[in-house]
Design an enzyme around this catalytic site. Structure first.
Site, PDB file in Angstrom:
ATOM      1  N   LYS A  54      74.725 113.935  52.595  1.00 23.04           N
ATOM      2  CA  LYS A  54      74.200 115.042  51.783  1.00 23.04           C
ATOM      3  C   LYS A  54      73.400 116.006  52.663  1.00 23.04           C
ATOM      4  O   LYS A  54      73.570 117.223  52.587  1.00 23.04           O
ATOM      5  CB  LYS A  54      73.302 114.511  50.654  1.00 23.04           C
ATOM      6  CG  LYS A  54      74.101 113.959  49.482  1.00 23.04           C
ATOM      7  CD  LYS A  54      73.232 113.185  48.510  1.00 23.04           C
ATOM      8  CE  LYS A  54      74.121 112.494  47.466  1.00 23.04           C
ATOM      9  NZ  LYS A  54      73.408 111.508  46.649  1.00 23.04           N
ATOM     10  N   GLN A  98      67.500 109.519  45.218  1.00 20.15           N
ATOM     11  CA  GLN A  98      68.698 108.679  45.361  1.00 20.15           C
ATOM     12  C   GLN A  98      68.541 107.385  44.547  1.00 20.15           C
ATOM     13  O   GLN A  98      67.557 106.663  44.690  1.00 20.15           O
ATOM     14  CB  GLN A  98      68.909 108.358  46.853  1.00 20.15           C
ATOM     15  CG  GLN A  98      70.172 107.586  47.158  1.00 20.15           C
ATOM     16  CD  GLN A  98      71.451 108.375  46.874  1.00 20.15           C
ATOM     17  OE1 GLN A  98      71.555 109.566  47.190  1.00 20.15           O
ATOM     18  NE2 GLN A  98      72.420 107.717  46.256  1.00 20.15           N
ATOM     19  N   ASP A 121      70.650 116.726  39.989  1.00 22.17           N
ATOM     20  CA  ASP A 121      71.524 115.635  39.542  1.00 22.17           C
ATOM     21  C   ASP A 121      71.837 115.752  38.047  1.00 22.17           C
ATOM     22  O   ASP A 121      72.745 115.097  37.544  1.00 22.17           O
ATOM     23  CB  ASP A 121      70.830 114.285  39.792  1.00 22.17           C
ATOM     24  CG  ASP A 121      71.457 113.522  40.946  1.00 22.17           C
ATOM     25  OD1 ASP A 121      72.599 113.866  41.333  1.00 22.17           O
ATOM     26  OD2 ASP A 121      70.812 112.581  41.457  1.00 22.17           O
TER      27      ASP A 121
END
Ligand code: NAP
Length: 296
Positions: A54, A98, A121
């Site tokens: 990422k 994460q 997200d």
């Protein structure tokens, strides 16, 4: 019928190039560089790989990447304090924590402490509610990537029968909302669904997000249907480690009209959509028009 392969790797490269173009324009015309902060708690090996790639791709499209690696025993208070700092940092437009988090941390509490406008997200309860009510939101990356590929392949999805197998908060449920938003007739199947093969056989669009190796065989697929395989399952075959999906690719490709492979289908689209969401968040927070074709 031999299915057309939907090449997620190539599509994702196109999305990243679009993002990079718009980032360059933002810098030149507005003096703004979008920034994505990624928070990793602990040393989960798969998470470390995701976070590394990422970060790399964020920099490749011209954005700033801020990585925060915290010890596995970080307290909830310390993690929440870091999120608060990132929420208030004007250089940070997107925040991603994460998952999974170590067991002593409350995932819902942590996710819901992110500023919804920076929640790239799309997991914050506000974004879930906005998506569910058809309002502008941050959309979870994996389902957004699936939707982009479906729209690209079909143009309009209106009136199509779609079956989503899996009802997780990160894939199945938001995928179903997005398909409904595009006027599909949507069925959400799960582990208690009766006669799953019959349910799947009715679908023009099948999205499999289960996490079970090659669970969907070709004879469940309606002739000409579009199959999106979200599953990522690591298996040993012929003495080698391989990634396979939730769909039995070989038999499904004989009946489907179009199908995503694993690897090289949905996977690359997920990170591309994370970058797209960061750009969208940056434009929204600066009162600028949203990038076209990169949101739901
Ligand atoms: P998850 O949270 O474990 O959810 C799995 C879903 O599948 C659940 O809703 C479960 O039903 C359903 N299910 C389990 N067994 C079933 C069966 N026999 N028949 C029908 N439904 C069944 O998984 P997830 O996080 O959504 O992920 C799904 C897969 O996608 C995994 O392989 C994951 O690695 C992959 N994934 C890929 C990406 C990507 O970027 N490509 C991103 C995210 C996830 P119940 O609710 O009834 O238990």
């Amino acid at each position: 019928m031999v299915a057309q392969v939907i090449d997620g790797k190539a599509f994702a490269a196109k999305v990243r190039a679009q993002v990079a173009d718009q980032v360059a324009k933002l810098k030149e015309e507005n003096g703004i560089t979008p920034g994505l902060a990624v928070v990793l708690v602990g040393e989960d090996p798969a998470s470390q790989v995701y976070v590394r790639s990422k970060g790399k791709m964020t920099v490749e499209v011209g954005m700033n990447s801020y990585e925060h690696r915290l010890d596995a025993d970080t307290s909830e208070a310390d993690l929440l304090a870091l999120i608060e700092k990132l929420n208030n940092d004007p250089a940070v437009h997107g925040i991603l924590v994460q998952l999974p988090l170590p067991k002593h941390l409350n995932e819902d509490l942590v996710i819901n402490s992110i500023d919804p406008a920076k929640d790239v997200d799309g997991f914050h309860i506000s974004n879930v509610g906005l998506l569910g009510t058809g309002q502008k939101s941050m959309v979870p990356c994996t389902p957004l990537g699936c939707l982009m590929m479906l729209r690209d392949h079909h143009g309009s999805l209106s009136g199509m029968d779609a079956v989503v197998i899996g009802r997780s908060n990160i894939v199945g449920k938001p995928m179903a909302q997005l398909l409904l938003g595009d006027s599909c007739t949507v069925t959400i199947a799960h582990s208690r669904t009766k006669d799953l093969p019959d349910v799947v056989r009715r679908a023009d669009i099948v999205v499999a997000a289960v996490g079970r190796t090659e669970m969907v065989p070709g004879d469940w697929i309606k002739e000409g249907a579009t199959v999106i395989d979200v599953g990522i399952n690591r298996i040993e075959r012929d003495g080698k480690t391989k990634l396979v999906g939730d769909v039995d690719y070989a038999s499904a490709a004989e009946r489907a009209g179009a199908i995503t492979p694993v690897p090289g289908g949905v996977g690359p689209m997920t990170i591309a959509c994370l970058l797209a969401n960061t750009l969208t968040a940056c434009c929204r927070s600066n009162g600028l028009p949203e990038p076209e074709g990169l949101t739901a």
